[in-house]
Design a protein around this motif. Structure first.
Motif, mmCIF file in Angstrom:
data_model
loop_
_atom_site.group_PDB
_atom_site.id
_atom_site.type_symbol
_atom_site.label_atom_id
_atom_site.label_comp_id
_atom_site.label_asym_id
_atom_site.label_seq_id
_atom_site.Cartn_x
_atom_site.Cartn_y
_atom_site.Cartn_z
ATOM 1 N N ALA A 172 -2.416 0.806 -2.994
ATOM 2 C CA ALA A 172 -1.853 0.879 -1.639
ATOM 3 C C ALA A 172 -0.356 1.169 -1.723
ATOM 4 O O ALA A 172 0.194 1.889 -0.896
ATOM 5 C CB ALA A 172 -2.110 -0.425 -0.887
ATOM 6 N N GLU A 173 0.279 0.634 -2.745
ATOM 7 C CA GLU A 173 1.719 0.813 -2.935
ATOM 8 C C GLU A 173 2.043 2.101 -3.698
ATOM 9 O O GLU A 173 3.001 2.793 -3.401
ATOM 10 C CB GLU A 173 2.264 -0.400 -3.710
ATOM 11 N N TRP A 174 1.251 2.414 -4.720
ATOM 12 C CA TRP A 174 1.575 3.484 -5.664
ATOM 13 C C TRP A 174 0.493 4.557 -5.771
ATOM 14 O O TRP A 174 0.439 5.291 -6.749
ATOM 15 C CB TRP A 174 1.833 2.891 -7.055
ATOM 16 N N ASP A 202 -1.117 -1.357 -7.958
ATOM 17 C CA ASP A 202 -1.552 -1.518 -6.575
ATOM 18 C C ASP A 202 -1.578 -0.129 -5.942
ATOM 19 O O ASP A 202 -0.530 0.485 -5.713
ATOM 20 C CB ASP A 202 -0.574 -2.432 -5.836
ATOM 21 N N LYS A 238 7.363 -4.027 -7.473
ATOM 22 C CA LYS A 238 6.306 -4.476 -6.578
ATOM 23 C C LYS A 238 5.036 -3.657 -6.803
ATOM 24 O O LYS A 238 5.077 -2.432 -6.857
ATOM 25 C CB LYS A 238 6.774 -4.329 -5.125
ATOM 26 N N GLY A 239 3.908 -4.357 -6.970
ATOM 27 C CA GLY A 239 2.619 -3.694 -7.103
ATOM 28 C C GLY A 239 2.267 -3.275 -8.523
ATOM 29 O O GLY A 239 1.278 -2.582 -8.728
#
Length: 93
Positions: A31-33, A29, A11-12
């Motif tokens: 926000a994710e990583w 991403d 994801k991301g």
């Protein structure tokens, strides 16, 4: 160029691939990583500076002191700012 979802479906993470399907870039991403990216980026910056001249801690302190004297006690150079930040966090006395 096209975007391709990660093969492992993380994801991301997306890869940019060329017309032959070869991965040429990655989109992360933040926000994710974001925290992982900061660590990765720090390593890249460190490796890019490996051939830069090295200055000892004592030389850094002396440079900071001279800069402070030269500027009437005002912190203007990066070395002085670094030492001031370290003192603020009780890392350096």
């Amino acid at each position: 160029m096209t975007f391709k979802q990660s093969i492992t479906a993380i994801k991301g993470i997306q890869f940019v691939v060329d017309d032959t399907g070869e991965k040429t870039a990655v989109i992360i991403d933040l926000a994710e990583w974001g925290e992982v990216w900061e660590d990765f980026y720090d390593v890249l910056v460190s490796k890019s500076r490996k051939d830069e001249p090295v200055i000892s801690w004592e030389e850094l302190k002396a440079e900071s002191k001279q800069e402070k004297i030269k500027n009437g006690g005002e912190v203007r150079c990066w070395a002085s700012a670094l030492l001031k930040a370290l003192k603020c966090h009780n890392i350096y006395s």
